[in-house]
Design an enzyme around this catalytic site. Structure first.
Site, PDB file in Angstrom:
ATOM      1  N   ASP A  51       0.825  -1.211   0.000  1.00 48.89           N
ATOM      2  CA  ASP A  51       0.000   0.000   0.000  1.00 48.89           C
ATOM      3  C   ASP A  51       0.860   1.263   0.000  1.00 48.89           C
ATOM      4  O   ASP A  51       2.024   1.252   0.408  1.00 48.89           O
ATOM      5  CB  ASP A  51      -0.888   0.042   1.254  1.00 48.89           C
ATOM      6  CG  ASP A  51      -2.074  -0.916   1.173  1.00 48.89           C
ATOM      7  OD1 ASP A  51      -2.110  -1.753   0.244  1.00 48.89           O
ATOM      8  OD2 ASP A  51      -2.947  -0.843   2.059  1.00 48.89           O
ATOM      9  N   HIS A 102      -5.878   2.633  -3.984  1.00 46.30           N
ATOM     10  CA  HIS A 102      -5.919   2.909  -2.543  1.00 46.30           C
ATOM     11  C   HIS A 102      -6.605   4.251  -2.273  1.00 46.30           C
ATOM     12  O   HIS A 102      -6.752   4.640  -1.123  1.00 46.30           O
ATOM     13  CB  HIS A 102      -4.490   2.919  -2.008  1.00 46.30           C
ATOM     14  CG  HIS A 102      -4.358   2.760  -0.521  1.00 46.30           C
ATOM     15  ND1 HIS A 102      -5.198   1.967   0.237  1.00 46.30           N
ATOM     16  CD2 HIS A 102      -3.460   3.287   0.363  1.00 46.30           C
ATOM     17  CE1 HIS A 102      -4.833   2.023   1.505  1.00 46.30           C
ATOM     18  NE2 HIS A 102      -3.788   2.822   1.617  1.00 46.30           N
ATOM     19  N   HIS A 106      -4.812   9.974   1.314  1.00 48.73           N
ATOM     20  CA  HIS A 106      -4.875   8.966   2.384  1.00 48.73           C
ATOM     21  C   HIS A 106      -5.681   9.504   3.560  1.00 48.73           C
ATOM     22  O   HIS A 106      -5.131   9.880   4.593  1.00 48.73           O
ATOM     23  CB  HIS A 106      -3.455   8.595   2.814  1.00 48.73           C
ATOM     24  CG  HIS A 106      -3.349   7.213   3.370  1.00 48.73           C
ATOM     25  ND1 HIS A 106      -3.627   6.910   4.673  1.00 48.73           N
ATOM     26  CD2 HIS A 106      -3.019   6.037   2.785  1.00 48.73           C
ATOM     27  CE1 HIS A 106      -3.439   5.621   4.870  1.00 48.73           C
ATOM     28  NE2 HIS A 106      -3.074   5.064   3.734  1.00 48.73           N
ATOM     29  N   HIS A 196       4.035  -2.226   3.036  1.00 49.30           N
ATOM     30  CA  HIS A 196       4.055  -0.883   2.443  1.00 49.30           C
ATOM     31  C   HIS A 196       5.365  -0.665   1.674  1.00 49.30           C
ATOM     32  O   HIS A 196       6.442  -0.924   2.214  1.00 49.30           O
ATOM     33  CB  HIS A 196       3.913   0.188   3.527  1.00 49.30           C
ATOM     34  CG  HIS A 196       2.595   0.123   4.255  1.00 49.30           C
ATOM     35  ND1 HIS A 196       2.352  -0.802   5.237  1.00 49.30           N
ATOM     36  CD2 HIS A 196       1.459   0.848   4.116  1.00 49.30           C
ATOM     37  CE1 HIS A 196       1.116  -0.638   5.694  1.00 49.30           C
ATOM     38  NE2 HIS A 196       0.549   0.351   5.032  1.00 49.30           N
TER      39      HIS A 196
HETATM   40 ZN   LIG Z   1      -2.497   3.153   3.308  1.00 50.83          ZN
END
Ligand SMILES: [Zn+2]
Length: 239
Positions: A51, A102, A106, A196
């Site tokens: 991610d 995603h 964020h 990540h």
């Molecule tokens: Zn994230």
């Protein structure tokens, strides 16, 4: 189904909010969510997902390590990161990996209106598709948190939501052995791993620990006879 996050009564702020909420989500993921939404796929292997990228330093390092291991993975990209680093996004696709969505920024969807969530996801799909030439199929909201608007927007945009069954908590930039221990704590045959390739929401340089953890993870996964694959292979319907 009422999402467990909505029941949180403890006030959380800043970094605590950023990482306490997904903890609640993940603990409940395997039992409360449908297997497909939790990322439970075919037996005989696990899906590997990253991610928050693409990142100009983290993503190339992850790609190089994955190439050495012979692994393909799924990268849940942020539209804002793709806009800043389009060449890195294309490198992911050129290396044979899968791109997924995603969001554009964020942010926790529980703090946004359904229309704002839909616009955020739509712009991310357009950014990723326009940059890489590949229209993503999978979607994972920031922090793994869904609002009612998240479900509606994903369905409306033709995206399939997928979370995870195991994570390395690699945003803390802890020792690689600790990241692997976190993953193996809940990883089962058919599960999906969250790591990540970017530190844009994590401790600076956290991706270095992630990269160092991958060969250690490979040893553990291979010892269990499991293959590692992207979601397209992992969630494919059995022949
Ligand atoms: Zn994230």
């Amino acid at each position: 189904m009422r999402h467990p996050v909505a029941t949180l009564a403890v006030p959380l702020t800043g970094a605590a909010l950023a990482h306490a909420l997904p903890a609640v989500t993940a603990r409940n993921t395997p039992r409360r969510l449908t297997p497909h939404l939790a990322g439970e796929g075919r037996p005989g292997g696990v899906a590997l997902t990253f991610d928050d990228g693409p990142d100009p330093l983290g993503t190339p390092a992850v790609l190089e390590t994955l190439a050495g291991l012979g692994w393909r993975a799924t990268f849940f990209m942020l539209g804002s990161q793709v806009r800043q680093h389009p060449a890195i996004a294309r490198q992911v696709v050129d290396a044979g990996h899968e791109v997924a969505v995603h969001g554009t920024v964020h942010r926790n969807h529980l703090t946004r209106t359904p229309l704002a969530v839909r616009r955020d996801i739509r712009l991310a799909v357009e950014q990723i598709t326009g940059t890489t030439g590949v229209r993503p199929r999978w979607f994972r909201p920031p922090y793994g948190i869904f609002s009612g608007g998240t479900h509606w927007a994903a369905r409306d945009l033709g995206l399939v939501p997928v979370l995870w069954t195991a994570w390395g908590k690699d945003w803390r930039a802890g020792p690689p052995v600790q990241i692997v221990a976190e993953v193996m704590h809940t990883l089962r045959d058919g599960g999906t791993v969250l790591l990540h390739d970017s530190d844009c929401t994590s401790r600076p340089g956290s991706w270095r620990s992630t990269v160092a953890a991958l060969p250690l993870l490979a040893a553990r996964v291979r010892a269990q006879g499991l293959e590692v694959r992207p979601l397209a292979d992992h969630l494919a319907a059995p022949c």
